[in-house]
Enzyme design. Sequence first.
Site, PDB file in Angstrom:
ATOM      1  N   GLY A  13     -47.828  62.714  -4.192  1.00 47.11           N
ATOM      2  CA  GLY A  13     -48.393  64.082  -4.749  1.00 47.11           C
ATOM      3  C   GLY A  13     -49.780  63.565  -5.294  1.00 47.11           C
ATOM      4  N   SER A  14     -50.729  63.112  -4.025  1.00 46.39           N
ATOM      5  CA  SER A  14     -51.933  62.857  -5.127  1.00 46.39           C
ATOM      6  C   SER A  14     -52.491  63.832  -4.331  1.00 46.39           C
ATOM      7  CB  SER A  14     -52.977  61.248  -4.426  1.00 46.39           C
ATOM      8  OG  SER A  14     -53.165  61.642  -3.128  1.00 46.39           O
ATOM      9  N   ASN A  15     -53.202  64.522  -3.080  1.00 40.81           N
ATOM     10  CA  ASN A  15     -53.666  66.021  -2.568  1.00 40.81           C
ATOM     11  C   ASN A  15     -52.390  66.750  -3.304  1.00 40.81           C
ATOM     12  OD1 ASN A  15     -55.178  65.408  -0.678  1.00 40.81           O
ATOM     13  ND2 ASN A  15     -53.709  65.000   0.579  1.00 40.81           N
ATOM     14  N   ARG A  92     -41.411  66.060   6.928  1.00 38.54           N
ATOM     15  CA  ARG A  92     -40.423  66.864   7.144  1.00 38.54           C
ATOM     16  C   ARG A  92     -41.950  67.210   8.345  1.00 38.54           C
ATOM     17  NH1 ARG A  92     -36.009  65.754   7.581  1.00 38.54           N
ATOM     18  NH2 ARG A  92     -35.399  67.604   8.172  1.00 38.54           N
ATOM     19  N   ASN A 108     -52.344  72.266   6.108  1.00 39.62           N
ATOM     20  CA  ASN A 108     -52.019  70.467   5.947  1.00 39.62           C
ATOM     21  C   ASN A 108     -53.623  69.604   6.320  1.00 39.62           C
ATOM     22  OD1 ASN A 108     -50.051  68.555   5.592  1.00 39.62           O
ATOM     23  ND2 ASN A 108     -50.549  67.712   8.595  1.00 39.62           N
ATOM     24  N   HIS A 110     -54.700  65.859   6.918  1.00 43.66           N
ATOM     25  CA  HIS A 110     -54.685  65.171   7.786  1.00 43.66           C
ATOM     26  C   HIS A 110     -55.746  63.959   7.999  1.00 43.66           C
ATOM     27  CE1 HIS A 110     -52.085  63.584  11.744  1.00 43.66           C
ATOM     28  NE2 HIS A 110     -53.686  62.697  11.921  1.00 43.66           N
ATOM     29  N   ASP A 146     -49.741  68.699  14.855  1.00 41.84           N
ATOM     30  CA  ASP A 146     -51.332  67.798  14.352  1.00 41.84           C
ATOM     31  C   ASP A 146     -52.242  69.048  15.284  1.00 41.84           C
ATOM     32  OD1 ASP A 146     -50.560  66.519  11.831  1.00 41.84           O
ATOM     33  OD2 ASP A 146     -50.207  64.466  13.262  1.00 41.84           O
ATOM     34  N   GLU A 175     -59.619  63.778   1.097  1.00 40.81           N
ATOM     35  CA  GLU A 175     -58.525  65.103   1.830  1.00 40.81           C
ATOM     36  C   GLU A 175     -59.146  65.529   0.577  1.00 40.81           C
ATOM     37  OE1 GLU A 175     -55.107  63.473   2.923  1.00 40.81           O
ATOM     38  OE2 GLU A 175     -55.670  60.978   3.908  1.00 40.81           O
TER      39      GLU A 175
END
Lengths: 216, 216
Positions: A13-15, A92, A108, A110, A146, A175
């Site tokens: 969970g760094s983002n 997921r 999201n 990426h 993606d 990010e």
Amino acid sequence: MNRRLGVLISGRGSNLQALIEATRDRRLDATIAVVISNREDAQGLARARAAGVETLTISHRGWSSRDDHDRVIVRELRARDVGLVCLAGYMRLVGPPLLEAFPNAILNVHPSLLPAFPGVDAPRQAIEHGVRVSGVTVHFVTSELDNGPIVLQRAVPVLDDDTVETLAARILVEEHKAYPEAVAVVLGGGWRIEDRRFVRSATSASSSLSPLRADS
Amino acid sequence: MNRRLGVLISGRGSNLQALIEATRDRRLDATIAVVISNREDAQGLARARAAGVETLTISHRGWSSRDDHDRVIVRELRARDVGLVCLAGYMRLVGPPLLEAFPNAILNVHPSLLPAFPGVDAPRQAIEHGVRVSGVTVHFVTSELDNGPIVLQRAVPVLDDDTVETLAARILVEEHKAYPEAVAVVLGGGWRIEDRRFVRSATSASSSLSPLRADS
């Protein structure tokens, strides 16, 4: 747009941490309403709790179908009036129940400049392909992996002595900057999806051009 | 490496012009030995003549095979002791005779960050895909279209109000900077091809890092 975020995680969970810090610093005018993990051992859950954010673990195991798992997530997000869902290392695939409940409202991040290097291990793909520029993409999630409309991208140089690990680390730093900025752009409104493009109206674009520049 | 260049063109030759100016300014320590066009009406021929560079037109028509056309080009390049071939808007596929005569010694410049958007009309592909960062790639030419080892890439931002034309123009400005730099890197030596990667030794890399940075 409703400024209540639901963040889905599977791991460290760094983002998520970057989103927490951006809301705390008011760089991002939003509230993280809930963090949902499909794994109870996700380190990100502790980060959320430390920030006073409600957490839920909804395991992907034990359901008769992936859609059932998704439906429970939708119910919990709706119960908390979430307007925008942020995937942050959520490992997921997102199925139809979630996509239909949050149309153009699931983001999201990426670790490549999509459409280059979709899927897993993007920094490794970049190193093995020998590119000199990679980067970060924040995009809407669609049924195609993606491949949703792109909100924001940032270029990251690949250096001569980079390994997969050093490149991945440099991309991760970007990010952490790009994701909160992209969330702010989306929450700020004044955009539409045209074909597969995220298009900002002239007004909103000119008021916050800098986050979109590749060389900023 | 022999510093005599052969430049192949089909049209206006703006990247040829960039190479001419870089050699004239000594940013690029090289000599353009010959410019070969497959079309006699290519505007680039006039640019070459204006710079005092020998020109040849070798039409792609009238040969019994593409290989025959390529063989004549090889003969003319060899007759002038060319060490590195630069494609500059050369609208022909490069066949085995040229590839075998100049292994890892044919460069091309492409208006995208490969592997994204190979083939024709790369700026249009970028606009239609909705990317926020595109760029320029200088790569070795191999038998696979736009897929050879990458020498240098530069990121170029895509702006909210870009059209295909404005983006293509912004990318072209970067092509004109990137191509001479990449030629200088290749002529400077101290590199090798490893799998599909262009790898520079630590010494040569550290002495000229800046041209390779995406954000410079």
